[in-house]
Design a protein around this motif. Sequence first.
Motif, PDB file in Angstrom:
ATOM      1  N   ILE A 305      -5.380 -25.554  24.410  1.00  0.00           N
ATOM      2  CA  ILE A 305      -4.088 -24.887  24.580  1.00  0.00           C
ATOM      3  C   ILE A 305      -3.881 -24.639  26.063  1.00  0.00           C
ATOM      4  N   THR A 306      -2.786 -25.157  26.617  1.00  0.00           N
ATOM      5  CA  THR A 306      -2.477 -24.947  28.030  1.00  0.00           C
ATOM      6  C   THR A 306      -1.143 -24.229  28.156  1.00  0.00           C
ATOM      7  N   MET A 307      -0.963 -23.553  29.287  1.00  0.00           N
ATOM      8  CA  MET A 307       0.232 -22.730  29.492  1.00  0.00           C
ATOM      9  C   MET A 307       0.756 -22.886  30.908  1.00  0.00           C
ATOM     10  N   GLY A 308       2.088 -22.870  31.063  1.00  0.00           N
ATOM     11  CA  GLY A 308       2.706 -22.872  32.383  1.00  0.00           C
ATOM     12  C   GLY A 308       2.253 -24.024  33.260  1.00  0.00           C
ATOM     13  N   ALA A 312       1.567 -28.481  33.138  1.00  0.00           N
ATOM     14  CA  ALA A 312       1.986 -29.550  34.047  1.00  0.00           C
ATOM     15  C   ALA A 312       0.789 -30.422  34.413  1.00  0.00           C
ATOM     16  N   TRP A 313      -0.392 -29.794  34.601  1.00  0.00           N
ATOM     17  CA  TRP A 313      -1.621 -30.570  34.851  1.00  0.00           C
ATOM     18  C   TRP A 313      -1.974 -31.424  33.639  1.00  0.00           C
ATOM     19  N   ALA A 314      -1.920 -30.836  32.427  1.00  0.00           N
ATOM     20  CA  ALA A 314      -2.271 -31.571  31.210  1.00  0.00           C
ATOM     21  C   ALA A 314      -1.338 -32.757  30.979  1.00  0.00           C
ATOM     22  N   ALA A 315      -0.089 -32.644  31.476  1.00  0.00           N
ATOM     23  CA  ALA A 315       0.883 -33.721  31.308  1.00  0.00           C
ATOM     24  C   ALA A 315       0.875 -34.702  32.476  1.00  0.00           C
ATOM     25  N   ALA A 324       4.047 -36.742  27.160  1.00  0.00           N
ATOM     26  CA  ALA A 324       5.097 -36.066  27.928  1.00  0.00           C
ATOM     27  C   ALA A 324       4.713 -36.085  29.407  1.00  0.00           C
ATOM     28  N   ARG A 325       5.696 -35.883  30.267  1.00  0.00           N
ATOM     29  CA  ARG A 325       5.462 -35.769  31.701  1.00  0.00           C
ATOM     30  C   ARG A 325       6.309 -34.631  32.243  1.00  0.00           C
ATOM     31  N   ALA A 326       5.839 -34.006  33.310  1.00  0.00           N
ATOM     32  CA  ALA A 326       6.608 -32.945  33.942  1.00  0.00           C
ATOM     33  C   ALA A 326       7.795 -33.538  34.677  1.00  0.00           C
ATOM     34  N   VAL A 327       8.947 -32.898  34.598  1.00  0.00           N
ATOM     35  CA  VAL A 327      10.155 -33.383  35.268  1.00  0.00           C
ATOM     36  C   VAL A 327       9.923 -33.420  36.777  1.00  0.00           C
ATOM     37  N   GLY A 328      10.239 -34.565  37.369  1.00  0.00           N
ATOM     38  CA  GLY A 328      10.121 -34.721  38.804  1.00  0.00           C
ATOM     39  C   GLY A 328       8.730 -35.026  39.301  1.00  0.00           C
ATOM     40  N   ALA A 329       7.727 -35.054  38.395  1.00  0.00           N
ATOM     41  CA  ALA A 329       6.351 -35.319  38.810  1.00  0.00           C
ATOM     42  C   ALA A 329       6.087 -36.813  38.839  1.00  0.00           C
ATOM     43  N   ALA A 418       7.518 -25.795  35.583  1.00  0.00           N
ATOM     44  CA  ALA A 418       6.838 -26.759  34.712  1.00  0.00           C
ATOM     45  C   ALA A 418       7.789 -27.169  33.586  1.00  0.00           C
ATOM     46  N   PHE A 419       8.795 -27.997  33.928  1.00  0.00           N
ATOM     47  CA  PHE A 419       9.737 -28.504  32.940  1.00  0.00           C
ATOM     48  C   PHE A 419       9.105 -29.751  32.319  1.00  0.00           C
ATOM     49  N   LEU A 420       8.900 -29.768  31.014  1.00  0.00           N
ATOM     50  CA  LEU A 420       8.209 -30.868  30.343  1.00  0.00           C
ATOM     51  C   LEU A 420       9.173 -31.779  29.608  1.00  0.00           C
ATOM     52  N   ARG A 421       9.122 -33.062  29.926  1.00  0.00           N
ATOM     53  CA  ARG A 421       9.874 -34.047  29.148  1.00  0.00           C
ATOM     54  C   ARG A 421       9.386 -34.025  27.698  1.00  0.00           C
TER      55      ARG A 421
END
Length: 499
Positions: A305-308, A312-315, A324-329, A418-421
């Motif tokens: 379980i990851t948060m915040g 973004a690191w997990a994605a 999924a990927r973080a937006v803009g990453a 951390a906006f996630l696709r």
Amino acid sequence: FDAGAYVVDLAQPQGKVAKAILEPASRLDPAFAQTQIDRYRRNIQRGRRGANEEYEFYDVTAWSLPIAFGVEAYWTEDAPAVSGALLSLPAEEPALPQAQQQARRVGGELLAVEIPSGIVGGQRATSAYLFRPDRSGASRLAYHLLIEGFRVAVASQPVDAGGAMWPRGTYVVRVSRNEPTLHARLDALARESGVEVTGVNTAFTTEGQYGVGSEPVSGLRVPNIAILSDEGISQTSYGALWWAFERRYGIRFTPVAHGYLTGGDIAKFNVIIIPSGSPGALSARLGKAGADRLRSWMQSGGTLITMGGSSAWAAGEDANFTSARAVGAEGDPGGGAAVSAASPRSPASDSTARANRRREQVPDKQQDALLATASPTASDASPQPVPGANFDAVLDRTHWLTFGYEQPRLTVLFEGDAFLRLSREGSNVAVFPTSGRFHRAGFTFPENTDRLLRGTALLIQEPVGSGHAILFANEPMFRGWWRALDKLVLNAILLGPTF
């Protein structure tokens, strides 16, 4: 309103305080808000490596307690006469007479009113005991039964028992599979957790498809939990989990360091939680070997379980635990870098053109406060960090993570960038809507937050072998006072090792 509704009259000495913490949206100082918007507009015109101006937010910009607690609340301008009893908290000091009369303590917290709890009617069951998942205390009760050695199951579909229909997520404790001490201990734990438990005397159904002995009723495994607490992890994020688990729910966990995840015996745990942290620090401290080790552990049945920021690191490309990927990453397929073949413009020139158009819309008297021109690498394709605002999220009410939630929407606190696709291969359990009501309260960046956050995921469940990666884009137990998302976290802990 029905009898039993609570009324807070603002015509009282603490009326201003009550208004400040209860109103759905608080108004920011317009001059302060405009200063932050001006800084944002200058920042997005700078080059990729240009030094940005820092924003001046001291804390979150939305803090309504009814929303934080997930409570249905209403505001009225008229003040009709209301008859009722004035509430007060019971005394905490055991030596005082009023404390000896009634403790009214549930989950370690004092309550102003008594709530129904324990086994209804005190009746012993011959088949099973059931309790609904709508109160956070239900997860607490199930957890404490499990760690005391009792066998607990959960229904993934509505079940028919005792002449009533019980919702998905109902906990079932079968009498025949437990020790004779079950009745007394279940009643005591239910009272400590603030949960009503109903006993039934037959497993046969009257109308429904499934009963307490049907296939959708699955036995739960005892969660053995580790939480990462080390350099790069937000100590307020870790502290919120520590406080909520220990004080409110009585959940046991083991704090671990990066080195334990890379070289320790993680097989002894079936749940590992990484609170919000720096994606760069996690990549540096865990490395590819650590990420691969966690992946192998998940493939064998572990629930991560990851948060915040940790999500973004997990994605990200280094961990790659989700589609999924973080937006803009890096690796974001929809980050705005791609340009259609019909367009002759480059991504940089497209972003520059948008920046210059925005600059042209600014009144002349403000021009001197802005940059002379946009950088050739200027872009607003990446999210600006949201300073704690409230947004609506849409829930997948067929997924086991949403057991106990029956409303289609939930208002959440979102902080950070951390906006996630959406996951392409997993389940998007909670998503920010693409249309309709979205932003509820707090500061957002115009032309950035709404555009980039809409349609992204708040909560993702990604299958990894026999286990899961569960990603929260926010901090669901923010500072221990945001309660509305507790059941999502508790479901991940209790149900992840089983589903």
